[in-house]
Design a protein around this motif. Structure first.
Motif, PDB file in Angstrom:
ATOM      1  N   ARG A 166      -7.036 117.482 -18.359  1.00 42.37           N
ATOM      2  CA  ARG A 166      -7.493 118.504 -19.308  1.00 42.37           C
ATOM      3  C   ARG A 166      -6.400 119.545 -19.446  1.00 42.37           C
ATOM      4  O   ARG A 166      -6.341 120.502 -18.683  1.00 42.37           O
ATOM      5  CB  ARG A 166      -8.783 119.155 -18.809  1.00 42.37           C
ATOM      6  N   GLY A 168      -4.946 121.278 -22.789  1.00 41.84           N
ATOM      7  CA  GLY A 168      -5.014 121.315 -24.246  1.00 41.84           C
ATOM      8  C   GLY A 168      -6.154 120.430 -24.709  1.00 41.84           C
ATOM      9  O   GLY A 168      -7.248 120.873 -25.003  1.00 41.84           O
ATOM     10  N   SER A 169      -5.929 119.120 -24.728  1.00 43.26           N
ATOM     11  CA  SER A 169      -6.978 118.153 -25.050  1.00 43.26           C
ATOM     12  C   SER A 169      -7.298 117.336 -23.797  1.00 43.26           C
ATOM     13  O   SER A 169      -6.554 117.345 -22.824  1.00 43.26           O
ATOM     14  CB  SER A 169      -6.515 117.225 -26.181  1.00 43.26           C
ATOM     15  N   GLU A 170      -8.423 116.628 -23.840  1.00 40.46           N
ATOM     16  CA  GLU A 170      -8.820 115.814 -22.690  1.00 40.46           C
ATOM     17  C   GLU A 170      -8.344 114.384 -22.873  1.00 40.46           C
ATOM     18  O   GLU A 170      -8.555 113.781 -23.921  1.00 40.46           O
ATOM     19  CB  GLU A 170     -10.339 115.846 -22.517  1.00 40.46           C
ATOM     20  N   GLN A 171      -7.692 113.859 -21.866  1.00 38.68           N
ATOM     21  CA  GLN A 171      -7.211 112.484 -21.899  1.00 38.68           C
ATOM     22  C   GLN A 171      -7.692 111.747 -20.659  1.00 38.68           C
ATOM     23  O   GLN A 171      -7.685 112.303 -19.562  1.00 38.68           O
ATOM     24  CB  GLN A 171      -5.679 112.429 -21.961  1.00 38.68           C
ATOM     25  N   LYS A 259      -6.112 119.817 -14.326  1.00 37.90           N
ATOM     26  CA  LYS A 259      -6.530 120.875 -15.243  1.00 37.90           C
ATOM     27  C   LYS A 259      -5.357 121.803 -15.498  1.00 37.90           C
ATOM     28  O   LYS A 259      -4.792 122.365 -14.559  1.00 37.90           O
ATOM     29  CB  LYS A 259      -7.698 121.683 -14.656  1.00 37.90           C
ATOM     30  N   ASP A 262      -4.871 126.572 -19.293  1.00 40.66           N
ATOM     31  CA  ASP A 262      -5.798 126.965 -20.356  1.00 40.66           C
ATOM     32  C   ASP A 262      -7.214 126.462 -20.110  1.00 40.66           C
ATOM     33  O   ASP A 262      -8.165 126.961 -20.696  1.00 40.66           O
ATOM     34  CB  ASP A 262      -5.306 126.463 -21.716  1.00 40.66           C
ATOM     35  N   ALA A 263      -7.379 125.473 -19.217  1.00 39.83           N
ATOM     36  CA  ALA A 263      -8.705 124.923 -18.937  1.00 39.83           C
ATOM     37  C   ALA A 263      -9.322 125.512 -17.669  1.00 39.83           C
ATOM     38  O   ALA A 263     -10.413 125.112 -17.269  1.00 39.83           O
ATOM     39  CB  ALA A 263      -8.622 123.404 -18.807  1.00 39.83           C
TER      40      ALA A 263
END
Length: 286
Positions: A166, A168-171, A259, A262-263
């Motif tokens: 996690r 920015g985006s979750e991968q 993480k 930002d998360a």
């Protein structure tokens, strides 16, 4: 006469061996006030050690750069954030020497650890994490260390890796097999230049042994690149002995959660704690 203990003398010698010859000779001149002329690298080291009253005195010398102390700690299995200040590295080094748990006295972990009649899962977890992260981080080019013996031999052939990121985006990524799993983990340090620094204090490390021979090692830590802390990670390893390889421990599965800052939402990044509880870990044993 030197006031160094045997452990301090051995540790100081290892740090001096990391110095360039020019810096070593210059340090020798400083320590002896140019009163002694040395003719070799070895003689310079012995002279410096003989004229050093305390370990702290030597570590504070300008020619003993923070990078040298950092490299020494990594070689001893002590993982510190790459952006640590020299005084932080000095303090950790002095703690290591006062504890006596240096590379010469500490038991070798991991795939080298053999089965015993009785063992403490927590001790195994600590030894395993020392070994695993030192080994993996050694392949980060920015640390300037000789790469250690990483490869599929440390994993079971059907090992599974679940990677959740996690940032920015979750991968989400899944890998199966010793070759693919070892290569994906290796890419974190060798290609992505990350340094994984585990928190081996009680709040960052938990272990659990099942009656069927599986040992879970769960650890939290921080992730760095150069001097920047990028976020935190939580990693769970499943370890099983290999009876065909002298009962050494090999990795059966790896769950890794990353993480980015930002998360995190204000989470403490200095000493991250595990979010897994005992019940969740117990489920992984079934």
């Amino acid at each position: 006469m030197s006031g160094l203990s045997e452990t301090e003398r051995s540790g100081c010698a290892k740090i001096l061996k990391l110095m360039s010859e020019d810096h070593l000779l210059s340090l020798c001149d400083t320590v002896t006030n140019k009163m002694i002329v040395v003719e070799s690298h070895t003689e310079a080291m012995e002279t410096i050690l003989s004229f050093t009253n305390t370990a702290q005195e030597l570590l504070k010398r300008k020619k003993v750069f923070r990078e040298l102390i950092f490299k020494y700690l990594v070689k001893e299995g002590v993982v510190m954030p790459p952006n640590s200040e020299k005084h932080q590295l000095m303090r950790r080094t002095l703690e290591l020497w006062s504890s006596g748990k240096t590379d010469e006295t500490r038991p070798r972990p991991t795939t080298e650890v053999k089965a015993e009649v009785a063992f403490d899962p927590l001790v195994l977890g600590q030894q395993f994490c020392h070994w695993f992260f030192q080994l993996l981080n050694s392949h980060n080019p920015s640390l300037g260390q000789p790469p250690q013996d990483w490869g599929p031999q440390h994993f079971w052939p059907d090992v599974k890796l679940h990677l959740l990121s996690r940032a920015g985006s979750e991968q989400m990524e899944d890998f199966l097999g010793a070759e693919l799993v070892s290569l994906r983990l290796l890419a974190l340090t060798r290609e992505e230049h990350l340094v994984l620094s585990p928190n081996l204090q009680p709040q960052g490390l938990r272990t659990l042994a099942s009656p069927h021979g599986l040992v879970l090692v769960a650890v939290a830590g921080t992730i760095h690149r150069d001097k920047t802390c990028l976020g935190i990670f939580e990693q769970i390893f499943g370890l099983i002995r290999s009876p065909l390889e002298n009962n050494s421990w090999k990795i059966k599965f790896v769950n890794l959660k990353i993480k980015g800052q930002d998360a995190l939402g204000g989470t403490d990044m200095v000493a991250p704690t595990l979010s897994y509880n005992s019940t969740e870990l117990q489920l992984l044993c079934n």
